[in-house]
Design a protein around this motif. Structure first.
Motif, PDB file in Angstrom:
ATOM      1  N   LEU A  17       0.717  -1.139   0.004  1.00  0.00           N
ATOM      2  CA  LEU A  17       0.021   0.059   0.088  1.00  0.00           C
ATOM      3  C   LEU A  17       0.806   1.220  -0.157  1.00  0.00           C
ATOM      4  CD1 LEU A  17      -2.603  -1.009   2.702  1.00  0.00           C
ATOM      5  CD2 LEU A  17      -3.029  -0.734   0.239  1.00  0.00           C
ATOM      6  N   TRP A  48     -21.953   0.119   5.900  1.00  0.00           N
ATOM      7  CA  TRP A  48     -23.505  -0.018   5.219  1.00  0.00           C
ATOM      8  C   TRP A  48     -23.457  -1.628   4.934  1.00  0.00           C
ATOM      9  CZ3 TRP A  48     -19.310   2.801   3.317  1.00  0.00           C
ATOM     10  CH2 TRP A  48     -18.562   1.962   2.307  1.00  0.00           C
ATOM     11  N   MET A  49     -22.622  -2.450   5.534  1.00  0.00           N
ATOM     12  CA  MET A  49     -22.598  -3.848   5.188  1.00  0.00           C
ATOM     13  C   MET A  49     -22.802  -4.686   6.380  1.00  0.00           C
ATOM     14  SD  MET A  49     -19.615  -4.828   2.529  1.00  0.00           S
ATOM     15  CE  MET A  49     -20.010  -3.933   0.665  1.00  0.00           C
ATOM     16  N   LEU A 107     -10.045  -5.381  -5.623  1.00  0.00           N
ATOM     17  CA  LEU A 107     -11.469  -5.359  -6.119  1.00  0.00           C
ATOM     18  C   LEU A 107     -11.364  -4.798  -7.460  1.00  0.00           C
ATOM     19  CD1 LEU A 107     -13.746  -4.201  -3.230  1.00  0.00           C
ATOM     20  CD2 LEU A 107     -13.309  -6.499  -3.990  1.00  0.00           C
ATOM     21  N   GLY A 108     -12.032  -4.935  -8.400  1.00  0.00           N
ATOM     22  CA  GLY A 108     -12.111  -4.457  -9.900  1.00  0.00           C
ATOM     23  C   GLY A 108     -13.005  -3.029  -9.637  1.00  0.00           C
ATOM     24  N   PRO A 142     -21.579   3.455  -1.878  1.00  0.00           N
ATOM     25  CA  PRO A 142     -22.605   3.306  -0.514  1.00  0.00           C
ATOM     26  C   PRO A 142     -21.672   4.379   0.284  1.00  0.00           C
ATOM     27  CG  PRO A 142     -21.839   1.017  -1.158  1.00  0.00           C
ATOM     28  CD  PRO A 142     -21.222   2.179  -2.345  1.00  0.00           C
ATOM     29  N   SER A 143     -20.464   4.449   0.436  1.00  0.00           N
ATOM     30  CA  SER A 143     -19.859   5.240   1.200  1.00  0.00           C
ATOM     31  C   SER A 143     -20.203   6.799   0.966  1.00  0.00           C
ATOM     32  CB  SER A 143     -18.471   5.135   1.471  1.00  0.00           C
ATOM     33  OG  SER A 143     -17.722   5.946   0.955  1.00  0.00           O
ATOM     34  N   ASP A 191      -9.252   4.021   4.741  1.00  0.00           N
ATOM     35  CA  ASP A 191      -9.236   2.921   5.228  1.00  0.00           C
ATOM     36  C   ASP A 191      -9.983   1.941   4.313  1.00  0.00           C
ATOM     37  OD1 ASP A 191      -7.737   3.348   7.506  1.00  0.00           O
ATOM     38  OD2 ASP A 191      -9.605   3.393   8.789  1.00  0.00           O
ATOM     39  N   TYR A 192     -11.348   2.390   3.922  1.00  0.00           N
ATOM     40  CA  TYR A 192     -12.169   1.756   2.735  1.00  0.00           C
ATOM     41  C   TYR A 192     -11.294   1.384   1.335  1.00  0.00           C
ATOM     42  CZ  TYR A 192     -15.830   3.075   5.961  1.00  0.00           C
ATOM     43  OH  TYR A 192     -16.551   3.388   7.120  1.00  0.00           O
ATOM     44  N   LYS A 223     -19.453  -1.188  -4.580  1.00  0.00           N
ATOM     45  CA  LYS A 223     -19.470  -1.933  -3.271  1.00  0.00           C
ATOM     46  C   LYS A 223     -18.689  -0.892  -2.299  1.00  0.00           C
ATOM     47  CE  LYS A 223     -21.006  -6.127  -3.945  1.00  0.00           C
ATOM     48  NZ  LYS A 223     -21.007  -7.617  -3.817  1.00  0.00           N
ATOM     49  N   VAL A 224     -18.035  -0.020  -2.688  1.00  0.00           N
ATOM     50  CA  VAL A 224     -17.195   0.882  -1.563  1.00  0.00           C
ATOM     51  C   VAL A 224     -17.575   2.159  -2.006  1.00  0.00           C
ATOM     52  CG1 VAL A 224     -15.145   1.067  -0.627  1.00  0.00           C
ATOM     53  CG2 VAL A 224     -15.459  -0.991  -1.599  1.00  0.00           C
ATOM     54  N   LYS A 253      -8.124  -1.951  -2.083  1.00  0.00           N
ATOM     55  CA  LYS A 253      -6.778  -2.353  -2.618  1.00  0.00           C
ATOM     56  C   LYS A 253      -6.201  -3.743  -2.383  1.00  0.00           C
ATOM     57  CE  LYS A 253      -4.970   2.173  -3.416  1.00  0.00           C
ATOM     58  NZ  LYS A 253      -3.821   3.283  -2.688  1.00  0.00           N
ATOM     59  N   ASN A 267      -7.952   1.424   1.274  1.00  0.00           N
ATOM     60  CA  ASN A 267      -7.177   0.538   1.384  1.00  0.00           C
ATOM     61  C   ASN A 267      -7.555  -1.216   1.238  1.00  0.00           C
ATOM     62  OD1 ASN A 267      -4.847   1.842   1.566  1.00  0.00           O
ATOM     63  ND2 ASN A 267      -4.878   2.472   3.689  1.00  0.00           N
ATOM     64  N   VAL A 268      -8.820  -1.282   2.015  1.00  0.00           N
ATOM     65  CA  VAL A 268      -9.649  -2.601   1.971  1.00  0.00           C
ATOM     66  C   VAL A 268      -9.739  -2.928   0.571  1.00  0.00           C
ATOM     67  CG1 VAL A 268     -11.405  -3.891   2.596  1.00  0.00           C
ATOM     68  CG2 VAL A 268     -10.543  -2.262   4.422  1.00  0.00           C
ATOM     69  N   MET A 319     -17.063  -2.108   6.363  1.00  0.00           N
ATOM     70  CA  MET A 319     -17.996  -0.903   5.534  1.00  0.00           C
ATOM     71  C   MET A 319     -19.333  -0.942   6.247  1.00  0.00           C
ATOM     72  SD  MET A 319     -16.034  -0.783   2.713  1.00  0.00           S
ATOM     73  CE  MET A 319     -14.484  -1.898   2.190  1.00  0.00           C
ATOM     74  N   PHE A 341      -6.240  -3.879   9.893  1.00  0.00           N
ATOM     75  CA  PHE A 341      -6.053  -2.527  10.392  1.00  0.00           C
ATOM     76  C   PHE A 341      -6.173  -2.159  11.713  1.00  0.00           C
ATOM     77  CE2 PHE A 341      -6.969  -2.471   5.720  1.00  0.00           C
ATOM     78  CZ  PHE A 341      -5.723  -2.035   5.276  1.00  0.00           C
ATOM     79  N   PHE A 386     -25.629   5.684   7.504  1.00  0.00           N
ATOM     80  CA  PHE A 386     -25.138   4.512   8.492  1.00  0.00           C
ATOM     81  C   PHE A 386     -24.636   4.966   9.657  1.00  0.00           C
ATOM     82  CE2 PHE A 386     -21.128   5.871   6.449  1.00  0.00           C
ATOM     83  CZ  PHE A 386     -21.639   5.725   5.073  1.00  0.00           C
ATOM     84  N   ASN A 387     -24.560   6.377   9.870  1.00  0.00           N
ATOM     85  CA  ASN A 387     -24.330   6.914  11.306  1.00  0.00           C
ATOM     86  C   ASN A 387     -25.699   7.581  11.546  1.00  0.00           C
ATOM     87  OD1 ASN A 387     -21.775   6.166  11.437  1.00  0.00           O
ATOM     88  ND2 ASN A 387     -21.025   8.106  10.328  1.00  0.00           N
ATOM     89  N   SER A 447     -12.040  -0.966  10.194  1.00  0.00           N
ATOM     90  CA  SER A 447     -12.327  -0.594   8.701  1.00  0.00           C
ATOM     91  C   SER A 447     -13.359  -1.614   8.099  1.00  0.00           C
ATOM     92  CB  SER A 447     -10.933  -0.728   7.986  1.00  0.00           C
ATOM     93  OG  SER A 447      -9.987  -0.115   8.566  1.00  0.00           O
ATOM     94  N   GLN A 491     -14.198 -12.345  -3.915  1.00  0.00           N
ATOM     95  CA  GLN A 491     -13.067 -11.781  -4.811  1.00  0.00           C
ATOM     96  C   GLN A 491     -11.907 -12.793  -4.881  1.00  0.00           C
ATOM     97  OE1 GLN A 491     -13.404  -9.010  -6.094  1.00  0.00           O
ATOM     98  NE2 GLN A 491     -11.471  -8.712  -7.130  1.00  0.00           N
ATOM     99  N   PRO A 495      -0.803  -4.032  -3.624  1.00  0.00           N
ATOM    100  CA  PRO A 495      -1.274  -4.942  -2.507  1.00  0.00           C
ATOM    101  C   PRO A 495      -2.037  -6.129  -3.334  1.00  0.00           C
ATOM    102  CG  PRO A 495      -2.368  -3.030  -3.461  1.00  0.00           C
ATOM    103  CD  PRO A 495      -1.171  -2.870  -4.006  1.00  0.00           C
TER     104      PRO A 495
END
Ligand SMILES: Nc1ncnc2c1ncn2[C@@H]1O[C@H](COP(=O)(O)OP(=O)(O)OP(=O)(O)O)[C@@H](O)[C@H]1O
Ligand SMILES: [Mg+2]
Lengths: 275, 366
Positions: A77, A111-112, B269-270, B281-282, B259-260, B277-278, B265, B262-263, A109, A103, B360-361, A107, A124, A95
């Motif tokens: 990263l 919303w999931m 994810l394509g 939504p965020s 952070d999201y 997905k990331v 990465k 990085n997750v 998501m 982390f 979401f908050n 971290s 994946q 990565p």
């Protein structure tokens, strides 16, 4: 140490180079420079470290010495300024799911649900598995971290500790070769931290993957590790010292605390940090 | 299992606190009820206070206007005319009432008359429909257009037209601003390329947007028989109100938590997965904050734009009543003002609800 030490002399080739087959991570003359307005800041220089397959290594060092920098470079990263990092002989270029990361903040998501968070990675990494199979994998790891009743809870409905459990499940579920952990329990109270250490070590025992974990907690470092790696203070930090922890596995917290060498190890680490 | 045991332990440790806790809880609930009672009480008092002040104010204005009228009659036509004027005003005759800020009771009366008027018009419409049913059926059978009622629009009709226009404009804003916002949010270079464009067009006033849309739509509609007032007004409303959504969407998409990313990465994810997905939504909470602002701006500029476009909504209603200058015009304008305010408030509540659903908050927004 682990049974792997037995295979030390076996060799394999990758990219035309010979590697002892039990080296998982090889950091060679690693250097990291951050450009700052006041000129370049050399965080790491001439850092050399080899980590064996199935080994659990903890890393301690003063705040700001460059532990996170090193770990994020292994994760791919953070770009490398000099030297190189190889995973089983393959240079790190970015990565990838062969190196799972947990982390400091969970971290997830928000919303999931817990299950969806784990599935995000599983889908994946196992694109050819059926939907049911992938769900089984995700549920297996959530079960392993003790979240049986919370599969469908949204991440925001979970406590910090439960969120980090999902983080652990997510990391293991993608079956990485190496697990990188950056102070994963730093934000938790000591009771929860102990529970999560137990869970982590239990799954690690079973999965037999390589783990590199940064921690500030000397007791945690000893309890979990085969080796504790101590980093010198920055700038130009490198590996200062390495301590082998020769406790048998599986370990219990009680047996570790009662072991005659425990205080010797502890003193060694604290002396290093206070030198 | 382990967790359960620990939870058990925790609650054991705390068991001595239970009576205190339940006492505190009941006390807390009482306090909550009291608090909400107090809140409604304060609201009621403030409404009464507002009505009282309004009443006094309008009475003072009424008296001033009446005194001026009598004075004027005295100066121009002598004592007799002044007395006649005075008697006329006192009798409540509508022909000589002072024309000023109407009182709350007058406004209430106007509201009722507007509703009565609406019922009347509705009845006429129905009568027309039954009368023309046979003829229209024949016309349709012959492939011709049916004859529709073209009488005056009632107050309720104007409200419905306005709501229809604002939603059409809002939808247009959404369809333009959200996709463009996502695209420029994803690409820093597109963002800087678009930045000047957004900065320049964002502050442009609704009147100018109307004129621009008018120029274009007028030409496009040459030869078309249908009325383009609706089209012009909803497009102007949409263009004028879309900027908040555009800016918020771009900001939301470009500032996803590191952070999201990085997750995403680490999991490799394509692009499609990463966006849907990331990133999306965020950024939903910010997108909906933008949409909420857009809807309230749309409702605010709608009134002015309807007036300009002669679209038969609340804006035109207000303007026509003002031009009309009839005895109860002023109170009808005030009725429209309240209706505009209340609908604006309801639209905002609606968007707030949607916004809280996607955030979401849970305590974000408001
Ligand atoms: N992106 C960056 N740009 C410039 N300097 C940075 C950057 N990231 C980190 N640093 C600096 O590099 C040094 C090492 O940071 P790093 O986060 O790796 O430390 P750390 O050992 O993980 O500290 P801690 O124990 O507090 O987490 C610090 O002095 C930090 O200020
Ligand atoms: Mg760090």
């Amino acid at each position: 140490m682990n049974s792997t030490t037995v295979e030390t002399n076996k060799m394999h080739t990758e990219n035309g180079i010979f590697y002892p087959s039990n080296v998982m991570l090889d950091l060679k003359d690693l250097k990291k420079v951050y450009p700052t307005p006041k000129g370049d800041y050399v965080v790491l220089e001439d850092l050399n470290l080899q980590i064996m397959k199935e080994e659990f290594v903890t890393i301690i060092g003063h705040s700001g010495c460059g532990k996170t920098t090193m770990l994020s470079m292994i994760a791919g990263l953070n770009p490398i300024s000099g030297g190189n990092i190889a995973v089983m002989g393959n240079p790190v270029k970015g990565p990838g799911p062969d190196r799972g990361v947990i982390f400091q903040s969970p971290s997830l998501m928000p919303w999931m649900s817990a299950l969806e968070n784990v599935l995000l990675g599983v889908n994946q990494v196992f694109p050819h598995a059926t939907k049911a199979q992938r769900k089984d994998i995700a549920m297996y790891y959530l079960h392993k971290v003790g979240l049986d009743g919370s599969f469908n809870k949204k991440a925001t409905e979970l406590s910090q500790g439960m969120q980090q459990r999902v983080g652990i499940a997510r990391a293991f579920a993608i079956k990485p070769k190496v697990l990188l952990l950056d102070e994963p329990f730093g934000m938790l109270d000591s009771l929860t931290r102990g529970e999560l250490q137990d869970i982590l070590i239990e799954i690690w025992n079973k999965e037999k993957i390589t783990a590199v974990m940064i921690t500030h907690d000397v007791d945690e470092a000893i309890f979990l590790a085969d080796r504790v790696v101590m980093m010198t203070s920055g700038p130009k930090a490198k590996i200062g010292d390495v301590l082998n922890i020769d406790f048998e596995r599986p370990r219990t917290r009680k047996s570790v605390l009662q072991h005659q060498d425990y205080y010797k190890y502890r003193k060694h680490l604290i002396d290093f940090l206070e030198h | 299992m382990e967790q359960e045991i620990i939870l058990q332990k925790e609650s054991d440790k705390l068991s001595f606190l239970k009576p205190i806790a339940s006492f505190l809880k009941s006390k807390f609930e009482k306090a909550k009820v009291l608090k909400s009672l107090k809140k409604t009480g304060i609201t009621l008092v403030s409404i009464l206070l507002f009505l009282g002040l309004w009443h006094l104010g309008s009475k003072a204005l009424y008296n001033k206007e009446a005194a001026y009228k009598i004075e004027k009659a005295l100066n121009e036509q002598g004592q007799e005319a002044a007395d006649a004027e005075k008697a006329c005003i006192a009798s409540g005759d509508s022909s000589c009432q002072p024309n000023t800020l109407p009182s709350p009771t007058q406004v209430w009366a106007s509201f009722q008359s507007l509703i009565a008027d609406h019922k009347l018009i509705n009845a006429k419409k129905e009568a027309f429909a039954t009368k023309m049913a046979a003829t229209n059926a024949k016309l349709v059978a012959q492939g011709k257009d049916a004859i529709v009622y073209t009488g005056r629009a009632s107050f309720v009709d104007t409200i419905l037209t306005s709501i229809k226009t604002v939603f059409a404009g809002f939808l247009l804003a959404l369809l333009i601003a959200v996709p463009i916002g996502i695209i420029i949010g994803l690409s820093p270079s597109l963002r800087s390329a678009f930045n000047w464009f957004i900065q320049i067009f964002k502050p442009v006033s609704p009147v100018v947007w109307y004129l621009l849309v008018f120029m274009i739509v007028k030409t496009l509609y040459i030869g078309a028989s249908s009325d383009n007032a609706f089209v012009i007004s909803f497009i102007s409303v949409g263009l004028c109100a879309m900027w908040a959504t555009l800016v918020n969407t771009a900001m939301g998409v470009s500032s996803v938590d590191k952070d999201y990313i990085n997750v995403a990465k680490v999991l490799k994810l394509g692009t499609f997965q990463k966006v849907f997905k990331v990133i999306l939504p965020s950024s939903l909470p910010l997108i909906f904050t933008g949409l909420r602002i857009t809807l309230s701006v749309a409702w605010m500029v709608l009134i002015a734009i309807e007036l300009l476009a002669q679209s038969p909504g609340l804006g035109l209603f207000v303007w026509e009543e003002f031009q009309n200058g009839a005895n109860d015009s002023n109170s009808k304008i005030i009725v429209a003002m309240f209706v505009i305010g209340i609908i604006g408030f309801l639209l905002d509540r609606l968007m707030l609800m949607v916004q809280q659903m996607v955030s979401f908050n849970k305590n974000e927004g408001i």
